[in-house]
Enzyme design. Structure first.
Site, mmCIF file in Angstrom:
data_model
loop_
_atom_site.group_PDB
_atom_site.id
_atom_site.type_symbol
_atom_site.label_atom_id
_atom_site.label_comp_id
_atom_site.label_asym_id
_atom_site.label_seq_id
_atom_site.Cartn_x
_atom_site.Cartn_y
_atom_site.Cartn_z
ATOM 1 N N GLY A 59 0.791 -1.227 0.000
ATOM 2 C CA GLY A 59 0.000 0.000 0.000
ATOM 3 C C GLY A 59 0.815 1.265 0.000
ATOM 4 O O GLY A 59 0.295 2.324 0.319
ATOM 5 N N PHE A 79 -2.179 -4.705 6.354
ATOM 6 C CA PHE A 79 -2.336 -3.870 7.556
ATOM 7 C C PHE A 79 -3.708 -3.189 7.547
ATOM 8 O O PHE A 79 -4.047 -2.485 6.593
ATOM 9 C CB PHE A 79 -1.261 -2.780 7.618
ATOM 10 C CG PHE A 79 0.139 -3.307 7.754
ATOM 11 C CD1 PHE A 79 0.449 -4.267 8.712
ATOM 12 C CD2 PHE A 79 1.156 -2.841 6.940
ATOM 13 C CE1 PHE A 79 1.745 -4.743 8.844
ATOM 14 C CE2 PHE A 79 2.452 -3.318 7.056
ATOM 15 C CZ PHE A 79 2.746 -4.277 8.014
ATOM 16 N N ASP A 135 -4.790 -0.619 9.280
ATOM 17 C CA ASP A 135 -4.789 0.848 9.271
ATOM 18 C C ASP A 135 -4.523 1.389 7.869
ATOM 19 O O ASP A 135 -5.102 2.386 7.453
ATOM 20 C CB ASP A 135 -3.766 1.407 10.271
ATOM 21 C CG ASP A 135 -2.360 1.006 9.917
ATOM 22 O OD1 ASP A 135 -2.166 -0.152 9.489
ATOM 23 O OD2 ASP A 135 -1.443 1.838 10.051
ATOM 24 N N GLU A 136 -3.674 0.686 7.117
ATOM 25 C CA GLU A 136 -3.421 1.120 5.739
ATOM 26 C C GLU A 136 -4.685 0.987 4.895
ATOM 27 O O GLU A 136 -5.005 1.829 4.067
ATOM 28 C CB GLU A 136 -2.323 0.267 5.102
ATOM 29 C CG GLU A 136 -1.021 1.009 4.981
ATOM 30 C CD GLU A 136 0.023 0.274 4.161
ATOM 31 O OE1 GLU A 136 -0.215 -0.885 3.752
ATOM 32 O OE2 GLU A 136 1.076 0.861 3.945
ATOM 33 N N CYS A 190 9.137 7.253 -6.887
ATOM 34 C CA CYS A 190 7.770 7.750 -6.671
ATOM 35 C C CYS A 190 7.496 7.937 -5.184
ATOM 36 O O CYS A 190 8.053 7.228 -4.348
ATOM 37 C CB CYS A 190 6.774 6.761 -7.277
ATOM 38 S SG CYS A 190 7.028 5.052 -6.766
ATOM 39 N N HIS A 223 23.391 2.044 -2.756
ATOM 40 C CA HIS A 223 22.947 2.567 -1.456
ATOM 41 C C HIS A 223 23.956 2.281 -0.332
ATOM 42 O O HIS A 223 24.413 3.216 0.326
ATOM 43 C CB HIS A 223 21.542 2.036 -1.135
ATOM 44 C CG HIS A 223 20.521 2.492 -2.143
ATOM 45 N ND1 HIS A 223 19.486 1.709 -2.572
ATOM 46 C CD2 HIS A 223 20.408 3.660 -2.823
ATOM 47 C CE1 HIS A 223 18.770 2.383 -3.469
ATOM 48 N NE2 HIS A 223 19.308 3.558 -3.627
ATOM 49 N N ARG A 251 16.270 1.676 4.873
ATOM 50 C CA ARG A 251 16.374 0.621 3.850
ATOM 51 C C ARG A 251 17.698 0.603 3.099
ATOM 52 O O ARG A 251 18.077 -0.421 2.556
ATOM 53 C CB ARG A 251 15.241 0.786 2.842
ATOM 54 C CG ARG A 251 13.938 0.399 3.446
ATOM 55 C CD ARG A 251 12.882 0.254 2.388
ATOM 56 N NE ARG A 251 11.601 0.274 3.047
ATOM 57 C CZ ARG A 251 10.485 0.662 2.484
ATOM 58 N NH1 ARG A 251 10.498 1.066 1.233
ATOM 59 N NH2 ARG A 251 9.356 0.641 3.149
#
Ligand code: NAI
Length: 397
Positions: free
Chosen positions: A8, A33, A35-36, A142, A204, A316
């Protein structure tokens, strides 16, 4: 074709808006989830769908169903898109496995290291009945602007590599994904190449290492630029990591001449293919980062502490790209007998920051190896077993 998007966040909003805007396909969303789910429903009620702000104009689409119950949305899905961080892949695959229809296509956008091994382990006997696929990276940079309502695409890659298991399905899956995602999806020969070709695992952790390896605890007033901070010494680290992966590719090509590892590209070559019009000065690896318009203004992950900002080592860029990227790649190098001193240096620094243990005295045998997708976790003891046995089914881990 009925499509199910799992997740989500940023990637899920983009996928749902983009695909449902095309109209021809039904798109459902699986959100584990509650809440999502509530936030998505509230956003959709307000605006009736998701606006995707693309650099070239807006798209608007609406999912058909949103559910936190896999029994409601998984059985009809012809294609399942995992728009999730790597640490959620196995968990969500466990949740959806009992409901998957035979011959469904299940893919991760992006797949991190050894997604094929993780997925086959998680899906158990179902794995033999489905097609697994993975994209080498998420096609877009995004960010959600408003939950269930709008997402902004900051940049789109020109092409993204795709691997499938079984490999025979790759061309067909690429032909479906290319118009669906609106960019060139390029079939590559095997999942092992996809694991080694993942550039997030170099970029990263390599830049985090360059930025913060000598951090003395002094707090920042504002987050430093990330990609645009690449200096000569960080570029050398990135170059050395990329060179070690290329040495591994050469060793694999020599050992398995019938296999194609050409998708495992040097880092600068990948940047030029992915951002053909965004890089102003491609003359060096450093300039290819610093002058890449898609990276402009993006900042290092920081956390607020008393008195200022500190680097976020749990974010991440280390937790995903080391645990699910660099460590499985290092595991493959170890099986192939290819030394990786620079990658080892970055992993050794990162494991200290993360409070994890992967490498011990130069060997991948630390206490936390069992939660990574390194091939050693799945019981592979030799490079031959890893390369030649995948079609026989996964070994017990
Ligand atoms: P996100 O954080 O916006 O969304 C992740 C979603 O995954 C959450 O909204 C949730 O629905 C689900 N999730 C998270 N933890 C979970 C758990 N423990 N169990 C079940 N579901 C869980 O992430 P985003 O940005 O959508 O990224 C998805 C993947 O794409 C990540 O691997 C990320 O590193 C990668 N990526 C993202 C880019 C971007 O611009 N957003 C660019 C390149 C890669």
């Amino acid at each position: 074709m009925q499509i199910l998007v799992c997740g989500g966040g940023n990637a899920a909003h983009t996928l749902v808006g983009l695909i449902s805007a095309q109209g021809a396909r039904r798109v459902d969303v699986y959100l584990s989830f509650d809440d999502e789910q509530r936030r998505w429903r509230a956003g959709l009620e307000q605006q009736g769908g998701i606006t995707v702000h693309l650099p070239g104009g807006d798209l608007f689409g609406r999912p058909d169903r949103i559910s936190a119950d896999p029994a409601q949305v998984v059985p009809q899905a012809d294609m399942v898109l995992l728009a999730l961080p790597a640490f959620a892949h196995e968990k969500v695959l466990h949740q959806i496995a009992p409901y998957l229809k035979a011959n469904a296509w299940i893919g991760a956008l992006p797949a991190r290291g050894a997604f094929d091994l993780c997925a086959r382990q998680a899906l158990k006997d179902r794995a033999e009945q489905v097609v697994l696929f993975g994209l080498q990276t998420l096609p877009w940079a995004c960010r959600v602007e408003s939950f269930g309502r709008s997402v902004r695409v900051l940049g789109t890659k020109a092409q993204v590599d795709l691997a499938c298991w079984p490999a025979e399905a790759t061309v067909e899956v690429a032909a479906v994904l290319t118009p669906l995602l609106g960019l060139q999806v390029e079939p590559i020969a095997n999942f092992l190449s996809l694991t080694l070709a993942g550039t997030g695992q170099l970029i990263h952790p390599g830049i985090m290492f360059g930025l913060f390896r000598n951090w003395d605890g002094q707090l920042y007033e504002s987050p430093p630029l990330f990609y645009q901070s690449v200096d000569s010494s960080t570029a050398e680290v990135l170059e050395a990591m990329s060179t070690e992966i290329q040495a591994l590719r050469l060793a694999l090509e020599a050992r398995f001449p019938e296999m194609d590892f050409s998708a495992v590209r040097p880092l600068r070559e990948w940047l030029l293919i992915s951002y053909p019009t965004d890089i102003e000065d491609a003359s060096s690896l450093k300039s290819a980062f610093v002058t890449n318009r898609s990276y402009t203004g993006l900042r290092a992950p920081m956390r607020t502490v008393e008195g200022g900002l500190a680097p976020d080592f749990q974010g991440r860029y280390l937790s995903e790209d080391v645990h699910y990227g660099l460590v499985p790649t290092r595991g493959i190098a170890e099986l192939a007998g290819v030394p990786t001193p620079q990658i080892d240096g970055v992993i050794t620094w990162a494991q200290g920051c993360l409070g994890q243990e992967y490498l011990v005295a130069g060997k991948l045998c630390g206490n936390d190896l069992g939660s990574t997708p390194a091939p050693q976790r799945f019981g592979y003891q030799s490079i031959e077993a890893l390369v030649e046995e995948p079609m026989l089914g996964i070994q017990d881990g």
